[in-house]
Write a protein that holds these residues in place. Structure first.
Motif, PDB file in Angstrom:
ATOM      1  N   LEU A  94       0.802  -1.201  -0.001  1.00  0.00           N
ATOM      2  CA  LEU A  94       0.036  -0.018   0.102  1.00  0.00           C
ATOM      3  C   LEU A  94       0.698   1.284   0.029  1.00  0.00           C
ATOM      4  O   LEU A  94       0.423   2.276  -0.717  1.00  0.00           O
ATOM      5  CB  LEU A  94      -1.100  -0.024   1.166  1.00  0.00           C
ATOM      6  CG  LEU A  94      -2.075  -1.149   1.205  1.00  0.00           C
ATOM      7  CD1 LEU A  94      -2.654  -1.217   2.578  1.00  0.00           C
ATOM      8  CD2 LEU A  94      -2.967  -1.209   0.076  1.00  0.00           C
ATOM      9  N   ARG A  95       1.981   1.193   0.698  1.00  0.00           N
ATOM     10  CA  ARG A  95       2.849   2.308   0.773  1.00  0.00           C
ATOM     11  C   ARG A  95       3.697   2.560  -0.412  1.00  0.00           C
ATOM     12  O   ARG A  95       3.625   3.677  -0.950  1.00  0.00           O
ATOM     13  CB  ARG A  95       3.795   2.075   1.840  1.00  0.00           C
ATOM     14  CG  ARG A  95       4.672   3.288   2.401  1.00  0.00           C
ATOM     15  CD  ARG A  95       5.700   2.899   3.743  1.00  0.00           C
ATOM     16  NE  ARG A  95       6.589   1.884   3.418  1.00  0.00           N
ATOM     17  CZ  ARG A  95       6.570   0.545   3.914  1.00  0.00           C
ATOM     18  NH1 ARG A  95       5.676   0.372   4.848  1.00  0.00           N
ATOM     19  NH2 ARG A  95       7.289  -0.381   3.656  1.00  0.00           N
ATOM     20  N   LEU A  96       4.105   1.359  -0.982  1.00  0.00           N
ATOM     21  CA  LEU A  96       4.923   1.638  -2.096  1.00  0.00           C
ATOM     22  C   LEU A  96       4.206   2.091  -3.598  1.00  0.00           C
ATOM     23  O   LEU A  96       4.686   3.061  -3.923  1.00  0.00           O
ATOM     24  CB  LEU A  96       5.862   0.249  -2.650  1.00  0.00           C
ATOM     25  CG  LEU A  96       6.351   0.341  -3.969  1.00  0.00           C
ATOM     26  CD1 LEU A  96       7.828   1.120  -4.072  1.00  0.00           C
ATOM     27  CD2 LEU A  96       6.933  -1.202  -4.229  1.00  0.00           C
ATOM     28  N   PHE A  97       2.996   1.447  -3.469  1.00  0.00           N
ATOM     29  CA  PHE A  97       2.334   1.932  -4.774  1.00  0.00           C
ATOM     30  C   PHE A  97       1.284   3.025  -4.495  1.00  0.00           C
ATOM     31  O   PHE A  97       0.291   3.057  -5.204  1.00  0.00           O
ATOM     32  CB  PHE A  97       1.487   0.673  -5.246  1.00  0.00           C
ATOM     33  CG  PHE A  97       2.377  -0.301  -5.796  1.00  0.00           C
ATOM     34  CD1 PHE A  97       3.091  -0.089  -7.055  1.00  0.00           C
ATOM     35  CD2 PHE A  97       2.916  -1.447  -5.393  1.00  0.00           C
ATOM     36  CE1 PHE A  97       4.074  -1.128  -7.720  1.00  0.00           C
ATOM     37  CE2 PHE A  97       3.617  -2.264  -5.733  1.00  0.00           C
ATOM     38  CZ  PHE A  97       4.358  -2.154  -6.856  1.00  0.00           C
ATOM     39  N   LYS A  98       1.240   3.596  -3.260  1.00  0.00           N
ATOM     40  CA  LYS A  98       0.723   4.811  -2.813  1.00  0.00           C
ATOM     41  C   LYS A  98      -1.055   4.663  -3.154  1.00  0.00           C
ATOM     42  O   LYS A  98      -1.569   5.380  -3.996  1.00  0.00           O
ATOM     43  CB  LYS A  98       1.055   6.072  -3.806  1.00  0.00           C
ATOM     44  CG  LYS A  98       2.377   6.382  -3.349  1.00  0.00           C
ATOM     45  CD  LYS A  98       2.723   7.431  -4.291  1.00  0.00           C
ATOM     46  CE  LYS A  98       4.276   7.595  -4.527  1.00  0.00           C
ATOM     47  NZ  LYS A  98       4.734   7.051  -6.095  1.00  0.00           N
ATOM     48  N   ILE A  99      -1.471   3.479  -2.803  1.00  0.00           N
ATOM     49  CA  ILE A  99      -2.820   3.118  -3.089  1.00  0.00           C
ATOM     50  C   ILE A  99      -3.724   4.089  -2.097  1.00  0.00           C
ATOM     51  O   ILE A  99      -3.516   4.190  -0.827  1.00  0.00           O
ATOM     52  CB  ILE A  99      -3.088   1.457  -2.583  1.00  0.00           C
ATOM     53  CG1 ILE A  99      -2.332   0.535  -3.271  1.00  0.00           C
ATOM     54  CG2 ILE A  99      -4.429   1.224  -2.885  1.00  0.00           C
ATOM     55  CD1 ILE A  99      -2.003   0.654  -4.857  1.00  0.00           C
ATOM     56  N   PRO A 100      -4.691   4.718  -2.703  1.00  0.00           N
ATOM     57  CA  PRO A 100      -5.525   5.558  -2.138  1.00  0.00           C
ATOM     58  C   PRO A 100      -6.447   4.865  -0.953  1.00  0.00           C
ATOM     59  O   PRO A 100      -6.777   3.740  -1.199  1.00  0.00           O
ATOM     60  CB  PRO A 100      -6.456   6.375  -3.076  1.00  0.00           C
ATOM     61  CG  PRO A 100      -6.018   5.909  -4.558  1.00  0.00           C
ATOM     62  CD  PRO A 100      -4.936   4.689  -4.171  1.00  0.00           C
ATOM     63  N   VAL A 101      -6.830   5.603   0.090  1.00  0.00           N
ATOM     64  CA  VAL A 101      -7.348   5.111   1.192  1.00  0.00           C
ATOM     65  C   VAL A 101      -8.568   4.474   0.703  1.00  0.00           C
ATOM     66  O   VAL A 101      -9.054   3.359   1.278  1.00  0.00           O
ATOM     67  CB  VAL A 101      -7.562   6.108   2.319  1.00  0.00           C
ATOM     68  CG1 VAL A 101      -8.310   5.534   3.700  1.00  0.00           C
ATOM     69  CG2 VAL A 101      -6.147   6.349   2.947  1.00  0.00           C
TER      70      VAL A 101
END
Ligand SMILES: [Zn+2]
Ligand SMILES: [Zn+2]
Length: 260
Positions: free
Chosen positions: A248-255
């Motif tokens: 989630l952090r690496l690919f900046k998945i929106p909340v």
């Protein structure tokens, strides 16, 4: 929660039985999966999956083993990567196993992808086979550390692993880590910092034990997590949580795209 960071659900074997594949994901708490683009011709199918399913994401790129396909331009990659469900550029990289003559066009294609990743601000999904030295050299020359990404299906030794980690990249482990004779991969899976690890299936290929040799699917990523937990004397939950957080952090998945 588990994440399959690399699979090919648009390939006919899996696309033809998509409802079952999604159900198995749900049963095994595999909450997210990334459908990896391998060429521009098939990218619409990959994107259609990500658009239709809230828990599927896509990447855009042209795999180094494809010869008779459209060559992507930097502008094209950047434009296609602008879609909110396209989370990375790739898979890209070098494959001297399939192209033993190590053609220059592979390196040029790889450089184009790295530059597109830097322009779009999205990380890279890197494939490397029999080409680790050149892969690392190009990543360094092009300043890929600025965007980072993942060395997918990692099968190199610890020396190559440390160089990739030093560049800021993550390492993703596939079902190979469950294979009895994959001692080098097991060693790297033990030593890799927990906050830099991802897991994947590369489905329909590389099914983990106990399904080795059969058709793979995202649900089986749990066997990869189980083996890593065993190797590191951690609980399954710890590995599941760490690899999912890393993803989630690496690919900046929106909340609003994250599973609750
Ligand atoms: Zn690959
Ligand atoms: Zn792949």
């Amino acid at each position: 929660m588990l994440v399959d960071s690399h699979c090919h659900l648009d390939f006919p074997d899996l696309a033809d039985r998509l409802p079952d594949v999604l159900l198995r994901m749900q049963e095994n708490r595999v909450d997210l999966a990334v459908c990896i683009g391998v060429n521009l011709e098939d990218f619409p199918k990959v994107l259609a999956l990500a658009e239709a399913q809230p828990n599927l994401f896509a990447t855009v790129g042209v795999h180094p083993e494809y010869t008779d396909v459209e060559e992507p331009s930097l502008e094209q990659l950047v434009q296609l990567a602008a879609h909110p469900k396209v989370i990375a550029i790739g898979e890209t990289g070098l494959d001297y196993y399939w192209q033993k003559d190590q053609p220059e066009w592979q390196r040029e294609r790889f450089r184009t992808h790295i530059r597109a990743a830097k322009v779009s601000g999205k990380p890279l999904v890197v494939h490397t086979r029999d080409s680790a030295v050149d892969t690392l050299r190009l990543l360094k020359e092009e300043g890929a550390g600025a965007v980072g990404g993942v060395m997918h299906c990692f099968t190199e030794n610890w020396d190559i692993a440390t160089q990739a980690l030093d560049l800021g990249f993550h390492l993703s482990f596939s079902g190979i880590v469950t294979f009895k004779n994959a001692l080098i991969v097991k060693e790297v899976a033990q030593k890799c910092p927990l906050d830099r690890m991802l897991i994947e299936t590369d489905a329909p290929y590389l099914a983990p034990v106990p399904y080795r040799g059969k058709q793979n699917q995202p649900a089986y990523v749990r066997y990869v997590a189980e083996e890593i937990a065993r190797l590191r004397s951690l609980s399954f939950e710890e590995v599941a949580m760490a690899t999912s957080d890393n993803f989630l952090r690496l690919f900046k998945i929106p909340v609003d795209h994250q599973p609750s």
